[in-house]
Design a protein around this motif. Structure first.
Motif, PDB file in Angstrom:
ATOM      1  N   LEU A  59      30.523 -50.407  11.662  1.00 55.85           N
ATOM      2  CA  LEU A  59      29.561 -49.790  10.751  1.00 55.85           C
ATOM      3  C   LEU A  59      28.155 -50.334  11.004  1.00 55.85           C
ATOM      4  O   LEU A  59      27.177 -49.576  11.016  1.00 55.85           O
ATOM      5  N   LYS A  60      28.050 -51.639  11.239  1.00 55.50           N
ATOM      6  CA  LYS A  60      26.738 -52.239  11.511  1.00 55.50           C
ATOM      7  C   LYS A  60      26.147 -51.708  12.812  1.00 55.50           C
ATOM      8  O   LYS A  60      24.934 -51.487  12.917  1.00 55.50           O
ATOM      9  N   THR A  61      27.002 -51.495  13.819  1.00 52.93           N
ATOM     10  CA  THR A  61      26.528 -50.921  15.083  1.00 52.93           C
ATOM     11  C   THR A  61      26.002 -49.512  14.857  1.00 52.93           C
ATOM     12  O   THR A  61      24.927 -49.145  15.357  1.00 52.93           O
ATOM     13  N   LEU A  62      26.749 -48.702  14.103  1.00 54.40           N
ATOM     14  CA  LEU A  62      26.333 -47.325  13.821  1.00 54.40           C
ATOM     15  C   LEU A  62      25.027 -47.289  13.030  1.00 54.40           C
ATOM     16  O   LEU A  62      24.206 -46.382  13.213  1.00 54.40           O
ATOM     17  N   GLU A  63      24.837 -48.284  12.187  1.00 44.98           N
ATOM     18  CA  GLU A  63      23.657 -48.320  11.336  1.00 44.98           C
ATOM     19  C   GLU A  63      22.427 -48.840  12.076  1.00 44.98           C
ATOM     20  O   GLU A  63      21.315 -48.339  11.880  1.00 44.98           O
ATOM     21  N   ASP A 118      29.240 -40.197   5.695  1.00 43.58           N
ATOM     22  CA  ASP A 118      29.249 -39.965   4.245  1.00 43.58           C
ATOM     23  C   ASP A 118      28.230 -40.840   3.524  1.00 43.58           C
ATOM     24  O   ASP A 118      27.729 -40.474   2.469  1.00 43.58           O
ATOM     25  N   LYS A 119      27.953 -42.020   4.117  1.00 46.67           N
ATOM     26  CA  LYS A 119      26.999 -42.939   3.502  1.00 46.67           C
ATOM     27  C   LYS A 119      25.550 -42.609   3.878  1.00 46.67           C
ATOM     28  O   LYS A 119      24.627 -43.317   3.492  1.00 46.67           O
ATOM     29  N   GLY A 120      25.366 -41.544   4.635  1.00 49.28           N
ATOM     30  CA  GLY A 120      24.020 -41.119   4.993  1.00 49.28           C
ATOM     31  C   GLY A 120      23.438 -41.794   6.221  1.00 49.28           C
ATOM     32  O   GLY A 120      22.243 -41.675   6.500  1.00 49.28           O
ATOM     33  N   ILE A 121      24.275 -42.505   6.978  1.00 48.61           N
ATOM     34  CA  ILE A 121      23.812 -43.164   8.198  1.00 48.61           C
ATOM     35  C   ILE A 121      23.668 -42.128   9.311  1.00 48.61           C
ATOM     36  O   ILE A 121      24.558 -41.289   9.504  1.00 48.61           O
ATOM     37  N   ASN A 122      22.580 -42.175  10.034  1.00 44.70           N
ATOM     38  CA  ASN A 122      22.339 -41.242  11.131  1.00 44.70           C
ATOM     39  C   ASN A 122      23.141 -41.677  12.362  1.00 44.70           C
ATOM     40  O   ASN A 122      22.841 -42.691  12.983  1.00 44.70           O
ATOM     41  N   ILE A 123      24.177 -40.917  12.697  1.00 44.60           N
ATOM     42  CA  ILE A 123      25.018 -41.266  13.845  1.00 44.60           C
ATOM     43  C   ILE A 123      24.853 -40.270  14.994  1.00 44.60           C
ATOM     44  O   ILE A 123      25.717 -40.172  15.869  1.00 44.60           O
TER      45      ILE A 123
END
Length: 248
Positions: A59-63, A118-123
């Motif tokens: 998740l931290k990498t994606l963020e 779903d948390k709004g992170i731009n992936i």
């Protein structure tokens, strides 16, 4: 989404055909959001939540650095019974449709991408590699999938019992638990149900995906959660074999 660019890795064998595919993170998240647990039925585990160290790091990498996700991640291993291809006009073969897609390794990656979206992170800059195996017959599918799952799931510890998650016995007990109600408790009008956790993490993932967590907990209270290893102990106890139960 555009058809997926793939690379065939011919083996010369008749019973399966492997392909290497690069998937956009947005595509993976959309797949999981639309199909949920059905996509991971042949996986030995469902989503183990973001608190798990490996999932939290993903998740931290994606963020923070989504463009490096491809390099940092082990990728997905999937199976399909059939693939439909299209030529992109430049001599490249692309996958247009996939029949009976199952992600047998990489369930945590798939669900974490969905969670991030779903948390709004731009992936949009995140990509993940996938090893796709097209299996030519139903008989071979039943033979291949458990072995692919067993051999691919070696990067994190898995209990031996997890490899039996997809056995017909456990699927049937799971089905029964979802339709049979327990008599209502005092003060309640409706009966609750047992939740049979066939695959590790199913209960938490089902609660997370529930539209109303309170209603879910009323229907499947935590006190009525049964793991498959619990069932084995109860069964052997009723069979009067405590010496088997005591072995764990």
């Amino acid at each position: 989404f555009d058809p997926l660019l793939c690379l065939g890795a011919g083996t010369g064998l008749q019973d399966y055909t492997p392909f290497l595919v690069v998937l956009p993170g947005e595509f993976v998240a959309k797949l999981h959001n639309e199909h949920g647990p059905r996509l991971l039925e042949q996986n030995v585990r469902t989503f183990l939540q973001i608190k798990i160290k490996a999932n939290n790091l993903m998740l931290k990498t994606l963020e923070n650095i989504p463009e490096r996700f491809f390099a940092y991640n082990n990728g997905l291993t999937a199976t399909a019974s059939d693939l439909e291809f299209v030529d992109d006009g430049r001599g490249n073969k692309r996958i247009k449709a996939i029949k009976n897609l199952q992600i047998v390794n990489g369930g945590q990656t798939t669900a974490t991408m969905s969670y991030a979206k779903d948390k709004g992170i731009n992936i949009s800059k995140a990509f993940v590699q996938m090893k796709m195996t097209k299996i030519e017959s139903k008989e071979k599918m039943e033979e291949f999938v458990p072995k692919i799952s067993r051999y691919a799931n070696t990067q994190t510890k898995i209990q031996e019992s997890d490899f039996f998650s997809n056995h017909p016995f456990h699927r049937e007990i799971e089905r029964i638990s979802q339709v049979k109600s327990v008599n209502p408790k005092e003060g309640f009008f409706a009966g609750s149900k047992w939740f049979y956790e066939r695959a590790k993490g199913q209960y938490k993932e089902a609660k997370r995906r529930a539209k109303n967590e309170k209603t879910f907990l009323q229907t499947f209270p935590t006190t009525q959660l049964v793991h498959k290893t619990d069932l084995a102990k109860y069964y052997m106890s009723f069979e009067c074999k405590p010496h088997i139960v005591s072995k764990g």
